[in-house]
Design a protein around this motif. Sequence first.
Motif: not given
Lengths: 399, 222
Positions: A138-157
């Motif tokens: 799923n992650l790989e697909k999302a990265l390929a489909d929305f390359n440069g368009k998605f927002i990356c939200v990060v929780e945690g150090a």
Amino acid sequence: METEGDAYRRKVKTQYRELLSHCQENLDRMEGELPKPRVNLHEELTSQGISRRDFIKWTSVTTALLMLPPVFKPLVARAAEQFSRLPVVWLHFAECTGCSEALLRTSYPNVDSILLDTISLEYHETLMAAAGHQAEQNLEKALADFNGKFICVVEGALPRGLDGKYLTLGPKGKTGIALAREVTSKAAAVICIGSCASFGNVQAAKPNPTDAASIGWALKIQTVNIAGCPPNPANFVGTVLHYLLFGGLPALDSLGRPIWAYRMRIHDYCERRPHYDAAEYVEEWGDMAAAKGWCLYKMGCKGPYTYGNCGKVRFNDAVSWPIMAGHGCMGCTEPGFWDTMAPLEKPIDEKTLGGGEKTIDTLGVTLLGATLAGIGAHAGLMAVKHRDKLHIYETSHKE
Amino acid sequence: METITPKKEWSAAIRLNHWLRVICISFLIITGLYIAEPYTIEKGWTGEKMFMAEVRFWHIFFGMSIGLLFIWRFYLSFFSRFHADWQDFLAWTNWTNVKQELRFYFLLSKEPPEAKYLFDPLQSLSYLGFMVMLFGLILTGTIMMGAGYDQGLTALVYRIVKPVEIWIGGLATIRWIHHIMMWGVILFMAIHVNMAFLHDYLFKEGTVSSMISGTLFHRSHK
Ligand code: SF4
């Protein structure tokens, strides 16, 4: 004759008109580019018992929160409708998942939390049904489909010790750092939710055995830091709305926090501030002063050192917030607050030194006493040593 | 036969600056201690008391005053027409003098170090340290004063000093450092006053009154 005030107003008006058309263009562009909305926001709101009227009220509040004039209200509403179209990848690293919990599990769903529910999560480690290799795909697909368009939200150090091996995740056992680097390099923007991702928080507190650091610090990238432990959903939603409205990230302060939310200190907005200025303090939990709602400064409130809008936005549908509930602010939006704000229930100058009971004041008074005793004794010895000279002076005086 | 030669040691500007700083520092310590550990004023209506607000006002008032006095003293040490004394603050770099002074204070020798500079070596070191602390206090004070204000001089200055706040790690740490340095200043004052009295007593040259009259009476035996 045109006065200075008129000229100023005209200038501001032109600026806002320009900004408005910029937003409109941007929204048009986004609507063309982004995937179809996942849900119809208005149906979703109605099903959760939120009326059209409530939604309109929410747009007024949010527009004001973003420091925009009322003409922007329709645009904020439009951006909110587009909210579910923005692809989001949500990563979890060293943290307690409390931010996700706080954002998603509100007792009264309000527009902010519903918006967060509708968000187009391509990947969210806590919420997704997939596991193992499926999740990885799923992650790989999302990265390929929305390359440069998605927002990356990060929780945690990110723990950096042992080459990042204090934190590995997924079927391939990637380290947190590797995963974060891979995803953030393809994201349109990186938004850090909570103090762990923003500043390292408790993971990075002394002695920091895993050498944890914030996302920005560990990867040396610019992030938007929605600081707080947990942060207010409104601050995250507002930042995403800003991104949708203007096609870019909001102005940030020097610590990466959006200025519209983190511009002033808790102390500057606090409803107990008149009591601070009037020298009315709670001296003990549950005393009469506490019943009267006096200032919590002596109970260790860290509002004077903390930037944030908690007092203005409040939590849980604006029901309350820590200081209103009767406990001082503990400074959770500031970097390293576990260390710098300690002790949390006493003023800063009562910080203990070296794990004991001693504070800087006991040390200061002891040193002062020792100095006075020492210099007194020294002066006596000096006088004895130089008595012959003193004697000469005295006789010469007599002459 | 002993001769006493009066010599002008301190210019009027230095003396005025010195005593104004004494006044400022005294008020700053009193008001500062109140701000750190306030006591509650029980009586009266909230809207009419404003006691903390007033204490903070005076703290900021004296703080800004000492900032200006510091700039003035800094200027004098380089451009005073009477005696620009910036080199005297570095008297401790003269190693033989430092040794002699230590021997003198540890009662090993009766001879004070050679008076090459305006200050003795240790004196110069403590004065330099004091100046550094004063600068630190003014800087951290300015940061805390400017935080949260949007307009006026404070906001302007805050914009300049904000990077220091970020670098040091937030207002809480700034506040903590401010408090520690206050203790440094208190210790300095205790030692400074004692040393002035000791010198006055031992050498009978009028050390204490020289900060008022500007004149020191040098004794020489011929
Ligand atoms: S309760 Fe805290 S934030 Fe509020 S006025 Fe007192 S010290 Fe300031």
